[in-house]
Scaffold this active site. Structure first.
Site, short mmCIF file in Angstrom:
data_model
loop_
_atom_site.label_atom_id
_atom_site.label_comp_id
_atom_site.label_asym_id
_atom_site.label_seq_id
_atom_site.Cartn_x
_atom_site.Cartn_y
_atom_site.Cartn_z
CG HIS A 1 -1.94 -1.03 1.28
ND1 HIS A 1 -3.22 -0.86 0.79
CD2 HIS A 1 -1.89 -2.29 1.74
CE1 HIS A 1 -3.91 -1.98 0.98
NE2 HIS A 1 -3.11 -2.86 1.56
CE LYS B 1 -7.08 13.61 0.59
NZ LYS B 1 -7.07 12.45 -0.30
NE ARG B 2 -4.34 9.73 10.46
CZ ARG B 2 -3.96 8.82 11.36
NH1 ARG B 2 -4.71 7.75 11.57
NH2 ARG B 2 -2.87 8.98 12.06
CE LYS C 1 -2.97 10.54 3.38
NZ LYS C 1 -3.61 9.68 2.36
CB THR D 1 -10.42 4.44 -1.07
OG1 THR D 1 -9.95 4.78 0.24
CG2 THR D 1 -9.65 3.23 -1.57
CE LYS E 1 -14.33 5.23 0.94
NZ LYS E 1 -13.47 5.30 2.13
C1 26Q Z 1 3.22 0.26 10.50
C2 26Q Z 1 4.11 -0.13 11.49
C3 26Q Z 1 3.92 0.27 12.81
C4 26Q Z 1 2.79 1.02 13.12
C5 26Q Z 1 1.89 1.39 12.13
C6 26Q Z 1 2.11 1.03 10.81
C7 26Q Z 1 1.16 1.44 9.76
C8 26Q Z 1 -0.21 1.51 10.00
C9 26Q Z 1 -1.10 1.89 9.00
C10 26Q Z 1 1.60 1.76 8.49
C11 26Q Z 1 0.69 2.14 7.50
C12 26Q Z 1 -0.66 2.22 7.75
C13 26Q Z 1 -1.64 2.61 6.74
C14 26Q Z 1 -1.41 2.83 5.47
C15 26Q Z 1 -2.47 3.24 4.55
O1 26Q Z 1 -3.59 3.49 4.93
N1 26Q Z 1 -2.17 3.32 3.24
C16 26Q Z 1 -3.17 3.71 2.26
O2 26Q Z 1 -3.79 2.53 1.77
C17 26Q Z 1 -4.91 2.85 0.96
C18 26Q Z 1 -5.60 1.56 0.58
O3 26Q Z 1 -4.82 0.85 -0.34
C19 26Q Z 1 -4.47 3.65 -0.26
O4 26Q Z 1 -5.61 4.04 -0.96
C20 26Q Z 1 -3.67 4.89 0.16
O5 26Q Z 1 -3.15 5.52 -0.98
C21 26Q Z 1 -2.56 4.47 1.11
O6 26Q Z 1 -1.90 5.64 1.62
#
Ligand code: 26Q
Length: 817
Positions: free
Chosen positions: A361, A552-553, A558, A660, A664
């Site tokens: 991702h 979004k976050r 972003k 995503t 939406k």
């Molecule tokens: C990793 C290690 C330790 C703690 C937390 C994490 C961690 C947690 C969540 C790393 C990444 C995330 C989330 C990533 C994320 O949401 N990525 C998004 O995924 C979406 C679905 O595929 C995409 O549409 C977005 O572009 C992408 O940023």
């Protein structure tokens, strides 16, 4: 709306069940029950209905014997279940009527539910949409996640600054949609050592854990759309095991065991609030192993109970890893096969490497997981040995392919050499999986060309694309009933299970009457949102204004700060140029910042301060308003998205894997202003250039600019509007009496090198916004564009994504009930 239940809905029986729960489960009476108690009792009564179907699905021998998907994810951002499940059950109206009969209003009851925020953002929400689609399409699926006690923090603002509070999403009464499955609980080991024995001269190694933690599963029902199929989302909760059983395992290592005891039920206490950033904390690795180990054992239990042999695993189960977070499942399955089941390495590896598939991702280097070798060694000593052996054998393959090329070995090795040796989870995933996919066409190309070019050479068929999607049930039918009814009136009501049918409303894009009705629905949705903002934030909005939305976050890539600079440019022009005219506009933000992300929090603070000033400045004359909606979550998205005119998708090209929210918003008739990044590229292909506002550098442009050495000052000096906008951050315009309080963003852009090229894209962004301003004034022209967006979103149904996974990767067959 038709109830499709095998067991027809019996209104009186349902009402009795609700009353029974009111008494027996929630200890109150019809006379005294609060709205909240009524909601709980209703939701429990509904959950009961779905549980019959869940158990039937679980015991259906055709499903038991079929090939199933196991979706492993540390996050499932499911959002509220009650309203959505009522739609899937086809019971929205019957239940509204039944509750009305009990003197309760369904809409009010639904507002009582707290969001289960068991995810950070895109990745977690995607998992939830995919569960919905698997159930809708009846591909046998189990979702495996963690039962966090606290979900993503609740956000509030104090003097413009983000404050975090714990999110006890279950409430004191417990969440009515879940049910404990104690018959499937298990014990999960940590720490300890590896014992070596010799059996007939052959070395046998096995792990003796230093502590055990209990994993208790909770099932949430994932209800298929109008089809009686219910699959489990199984969430593992960590519990301490009584100290006496621990004693027998600590083998004299008293200190370690005590330390472990303290950690035990901490494991699933709280969701890590990082998004696109990994931070290597021990407790996070414990969460990951706890999740993987419990899930893998549950999969093997189901497989074995169905009467199948271990060799048959890949024919009956596939395990999808949602990013690298559950990677440790790969060495865990190897360990069970070799140490516990006595399989040879080759046999075990042959099964394993046909079982796992991995979704990437992100390309952001700071988000690629690596774990300290010493940490894994201590926590999971046997797994570390297995990782070394996987890597040793893999590097033999590498040197066979590129003889004598040490740099290839270094680059591809699962172990990153150096002072602190680290395990690269993405490399382990690629080596151990039969398929690896990116989440949008552009992203998947970059995975091949930029992230894993050598892996692509070594395994030319392994890397694939599956473009993300969203469920049209939650993100149109449920959240936008006005538009749903209008669409159904024109093209019938089958589109929620076949979104490509939306194409047929393109026939009405030029129809004046339809345009008016489409925009009247949009207006109603804007009024619903304006009412929410009035009641909750005390800001009055003009619903004739353009509703411009970025939700979004919060992350630098972003580029919420690019949007902020555009606002500053409008403010500057309104203040200094008497001839400047603009269409009234409300800019909405909603975003949580990771609590440790300093600049992200500074950007939130700056936008809040700018909003305060602009919203109360009479000389702006209501032309511009800025609304930063606090505590962004799924239920907030459900109100904002249907009300949006403009969708901000403005990441630096090459940085947003897919997005995503972009899908939406377009589905609900918002026009995208966006870069050539992630799924924006494919949205543009679908809607056409006339119906989207593309701006800024593309990935080649980004590459080109960086190759010449990017200097943000060049852009600052050359563009007076940019300079004036940025300089507003230096004084006390927005922080009276406290000059310079907003300089963090200014400094990161000018002195910090502007890593995400905000200044380089500013002029092109302002220009695109200007085109929007002009186009919006042409009411019919705008309506046509909005309609075309809704009409062309069929591709982005998560049903299509799931079919792509099934055809390219999983090879499942649906089992209809
Ligand atoms: C990793 C290690 C330790 C703690 C937390 C994490 C961690 C947690 C969540 C790393 C990444 C995330 C989330 C990533 C994320 O949401 N990525 C998004 O995924 C979406 C679905 O595929 C995409 O549409 C977005 O572009 C992408 O940023």
């Amino acid at each position: 709306m038709k109830p499709t239940q095998k067991y027809p809905f019996d209104k009186a029986l349902f009402q009795n069940n609700v009353k029974r729960h009111l008494n027996a489960t929630y200890a109150t009476t019809v006379e005294h029950a609060s709205t909240h108690a009524w909601y709980l009792a209703m939701a429990r009564a509904l959950a009961e209905l779905t549980m019959f179907n869940l158990l039937e699905t679980e015991q259906d021998q055709r499903i038991v014997k079929a090939k199933s998907l196991n979706y492993l994810s540390l996050e499932f951002l499911i959002g509220r279940l009650t309203g959505n499940n009522l739609i899937s059950l086809g019971l929205y109206e019957p239940v509204a009527e039944a509750m009305e009969g009990l003197g309760q209003n369904l809409t009010d009851l639904l507002e009582e539910e707290r969001d289960p925020s068991l995810g950070n953002g895109g990745l977690g929400r995607l998992a939830a949409c995919y569960m919905d689609s698997c159930a809708a399409l009846e591909y046998p699926t189990v979702g495996y996640g963690l039962h966090y006690e606290y979900g993503l923090f609740k956000q509030s603002f104090e003097n413009g600054q983000q404050k975090e509070a714990p999110d006890a999403w279950q409430g004191i009464e417990g969440y009515p949609w879940e049910v404990a499955r104690p018959e499937f609980k298990q014990d999960i080991g940590f720490y300890g050592h590896v014992e070596v024995n010799y059996v007939d001269g052959e070395e046998k190694r096995h792990w003796v854990p230093g502590m055990l933690i209990q994993a208790m599963p909770w099932d949430l029902p994932i209800v298929g759309y109008e089809n009686d199929t219910v699959y489990p989302l199984r969430l593992w909760e960590a519990r301490a095991i009584a100290p006496f059983s621990l004693e027998s395992f600590n083998n004299g290592n008293y200190f370690e065991a005590q330390h472990a005891l303290i950690d035990a039920d901490n494991i699933t206490k709280v969701l890590y609030p990082n998004d696109n950033h990994e931070k290597g904390k021990t407790l996070r690795l414990m969460q990951q192993y706890f999740h993987s180990a419990a899930s893998i054992r549950d999969i093997l239990r189901r497989h074995t109970n169905a009467g199948f042999s271990l060799e048959e695993l890949p024919e009956h189960e596939t395990v999808q890893l949602n990013d690298t977070h559950p990677t440790i499942a790969i060495p865990e399955l190897m360990r069970i096969f070799i140490d516990e089941k006595g399989l040879s390495w080759d046999k075990a590896w042959s099964i394993c490497s046909r079982t796992f598939a991995y979704t990437n991702h992100t390309l952001l280097p700071e988000a690629l997981e690596t774990w300290d070798e010493g940490l894994i060694q201590r926590l999971l000593p046997r797994h570390m040995e297995i990782i070394y052996e996987i890597n040793r054998r893999f590097l033999l393959e590498v040197s066979a392919k590129w003889p004598g090329d040490v740099s290839k070995q270094q680059k591809l090795s699962v172990i990153q050499e150096g002072f602190h040796r680290m395990v690269r989870m993405a490399n382990l995933c690629v080596v151990g999986s039969y398929a690896v996919n990116g989440v949008a066409a552009l992203h998947s190309e970059l995975v091949k060309r930029q992230l894993f070019p050598e892996f692509h050479e070594l395994y030319p068929t392994r890397l694939k694309n599956v473009t993300n999607g969203i469920t049209p049930r939650r993100w149109l039918k449920y959240c936008n009933p006005g538009l749903s009814d209008l669409i159904s009136e024109k093209i019938g009501d089958q589109w929620p299970s076949d979104l490509a049918q939306l194409q047929r409303i393109a026939n009405y894009a030029d129809d004046t009457a339809f345009q008016k009705r489409f925009m009247a629905v949009k207006k109603e949705n804007k009024e619903r949102l304006a009412k929410w903002v009035q009641e909750n934030m005390n800001i009055t909005l003009d619903t004739n204004a353009i509703f411009d939305v970025q939700i979004k976050r919060l992350h630098e890539y972003k580029r919420q700060h690019l949007n902020m600079l555009h606002i500053l440019s409008l403010y500057h022009r309104l203040k200094t140029d008497p001839t400047f005219d603009m269409q009234p506009r409300v800019v909405f933000f909603a975003a949580k910042a990771a609590p440790g992300y300093y600049l992200a929090k500074e950007i939130i603070f700056a936008i809040n301060k700018i909003a305060e000033k602009i919203n109360s400045d009479a000389s702006i004359n209501g032309k511009l308003k800025v609304v930063f909606v606090p505590d962004y979550r799924v239920s907030m998205a459900e109100i904002i998205i249907p009300a949006a005119d403009v969708s901000e998708q403005i990441s630096t090209a090459g940085k947003e894997a897919s997005g995503t929210g972009n899908m939406k918003l377009a589905l609900n008739g918002a026009l995208t202003i966006g870069t050539m990044d992630g799924a924006n590229v494919e949205i543009r292909e679908e809607v056409g250039d006339d119906n989207i506002y593309i701006f800024g550098l593309d990935i080649d442009g980004v590459h080109e600019l960086r190759s010449h050495g990017y200097n943000p000052y060049d852009f600052y000096q050359a563009d007076p509007l940019l300079k004036a906008s940025l300089d507003l951050l230096l004084g006390e315009e927005f922080t009276p009496g406290e000059p310079g309080k907003l300089r963090a963003t200014y400094d990161s852009l000018l002195n910090g090198g502007d890593p995400y090229l905000v200044l380089a894209d500013f002029a092109s962004y302002v220009d695109a916004q200007q085109r929007i301003d002009t186009d919006y004034r042409d009411t019919a022209g705008w309506a046509k564009k909005a309609i075309m967006n809704t009409a062309q979103m069929g591709k982005f149904s998560s049903d299509r994504s799931i079919r792509d996974y099934v055809n390219q990767i999983w090879k499942l067959t649906p089992v209809k009930r």
